[in-house]
Design a protein around this motif. Structure first.
Motif, PDB file in Angstrom:
ATOM      1  N   ASP A  93       0.858  -1.186   0.000  1.00 54.81           N
ATOM      2  CA  ASP A  93       0.000   0.000   0.000  1.00 54.81           C
ATOM      3  C   ASP A  93       0.893   1.235   0.000  1.00 54.81           C
ATOM      4  N   TYR A  94       0.337   2.339  -0.470  1.00 52.94           N
ATOM      5  CA  TYR A  94       1.087   3.601  -0.495  1.00 52.94           C
ATOM      6  C   TYR A  94       1.021   4.301   0.857  1.00 52.94           C
ATOM      7  N   SER A  95       0.021   3.963   1.654  1.00 56.87           N
ATOM      8  CA  SER A  95      -0.187   4.645   2.933  1.00 56.87           C
ATOM      9  C   SER A  95       0.473   3.873   4.070  1.00 56.87           C
ATOM     10  N   ARG A  96       1.450   4.515   4.738  1.00 58.72           N
ATOM     11  CA  ARG A  96       2.117   3.903   5.888  1.00 58.72           C
ATOM     12  C   ARG A  96       1.104   3.620   6.998  1.00 58.72           C
ATOM     13  N   ASP A  97       0.176   4.551   7.176  1.00 58.15           N
ATOM     14  CA  ASP A  97      -0.798   4.403   8.265  1.00 58.15           C
ATOM     15  C   ASP A  97      -1.721   3.209   8.033  1.00 58.15           C
ATOM     16  N   GLN A 113       5.619  -0.509   1.297  1.00 51.75           N
ATOM     17  CA  GLN A 113       5.020   0.797   1.055  1.00 51.75           C
ATOM     18  C   GLN A 113       5.451   1.205  -0.349  1.00 51.75           C
ATOM     19  N   ALA A 114       4.529   1.161  -1.280  1.00 55.45           N
ATOM     20  CA  ALA A 114       4.879   1.402  -2.681  1.00 55.45           C
ATOM     21  C   ALA A 114       3.676   1.964  -3.424  1.00 55.45           C
ATOM     22  N   ASP A 115       4.002   2.619  -4.540  1.00 57.32           N
ATOM     23  CA  ASP A 115       2.995   3.281  -5.375  1.00 57.32           C
ATOM     24  C   ASP A 115       2.644   2.363  -6.543  1.00 57.32           C
ATOM     25  N   MET A 116       1.388   1.965  -6.623  1.00 58.80           N
ATOM     26  CA  MET A 116       0.959   1.054  -7.700  1.00 58.80           C
ATOM     27  C   MET A 116       0.994   1.690  -9.082  1.00 58.80           C
ATOM     28  N   THR A 117       1.146   3.007  -9.139  1.00 58.74           N
ATOM     29  CA  THR A 117       1.221   3.652 -10.450  1.00 58.74           C
ATOM     30  C   THR A 117       2.655   3.653 -10.988  1.00 58.74           C
TER      31      THR A 117
END
Ligand SMILES: C[S@@+](CC[C@H](N)C(=O)[O-])C[C@H]1O[C@@H](n2cnc3c(N)ncnc32)[C@H](O)[C@@H]1O
Length: 216
Positions: A93-97, A113-117
């Motif tokens: 997911d991009y959101s750490r929270d 923590q990664a950006d799927m785009t």
């Protein structure tokens, strides 16, 4: 409507109308700790249950499958898969929270923590299956991300994802799906409408693909 309820509605609006990643991540940071109870109890979110069942059917209960939960959020899908008997799941997911909430559930092997785009931080053919629920929607991730889901899934592997109604039409997801079908990058196994948030009376497309190659 109470102030608390208004505040929660504002958070949901922020999530769906975010103009950029920063705005979206700010909205999820504010929502992460209440996400499960809000989405499931208040809005009647059921897509996580349907996704897990759909993946379970496609995998024929192969419980040792190595699964990527892309856009895992707080881990609602992983929790359903764990209940069904799956033991090896990674959360991205991009959101750490949101990932922190997922970690607290104690069901995932690893967290990313990664950006799927962008290109995903995995080698080709890493996963037996990828599930992506609630993330192809307004203000989130577009169909350009499909190619990376295919790349990280092994030949014969399975990809299950939802696309929220409205966004499905407005964001042109079907055209991208078809383009990849025509190129032979994935094969459509099933595609149907299913309830998304019962209280909001909306639906999503439940999509199941197989990556061509070795037998599943
Ligand atoms: C509606 S939630 C769905 C979470 C979970 N799959 C579920 O069914 O409850 C969407 C998730 O997508 C994540 N997300 C949005 N844009 C993303 C991106 N570009 N890369 C990775 N995750 C993203 C958000 O942080 C959020 O956790």
């Amino acid at each position: 409507m109470t102030n608390q309820r208004i505040a929660k509605t504002e958070i949901l609006n922020k999530v769906y109308t975010a103009d950029n990643h920063e705005e979206l991540m700010d909205a999820y940071q504010a929502w992460a700790s209440d996400y499960d109870s809000d989405l499931v109890d208040r809005f009647g979110y059921v897509a996580h249950i349907a996704s897990a069942k759909t993946l379970d059917q496609a995998l024929c209960c192969q419980h040792d499958a190595v699964i990527l939960d892309a856009g895992s959020g707080t881990g609602l899908v992983g929790k359903e898969l764990a209940t069904l008997g799956y033991t090896t799941m990674d959360a991205l997911d991009y959101s750490r929270d949101m990932l922190d909430e997922a970690a607290a559930k104690g069901i995932y092997r690893s967290f990313f923590q990664a950006d799927m785009t962008k290109p995903l931080p995995f080698a080709d053919n890493t996963y037996d299956a990828v599930v992506c629920t609630g993330t192809f929607t307004y203000g989130h991730v577009r169909g350009d991300a499909f190619a990376e889901l295919i790349r990280v899934t092994r030949p014969g592997g399975t990809i299950v994802f939802t696309i929220r109604e409205g966004a499905f039409e407005d964001y042109g997801y079907r055209a991208k799906m078809l383009e990849l079908e025509v190129q032979g990058d994935w094969e459509l196994l099933s595609f149907y409408d299913t309830p998304y948030q019962i209280e909001e009376e909306n639906t999503c497309k439940m999509c199941t693909y197989r990556v061509p190659g070795a037998a599943a």
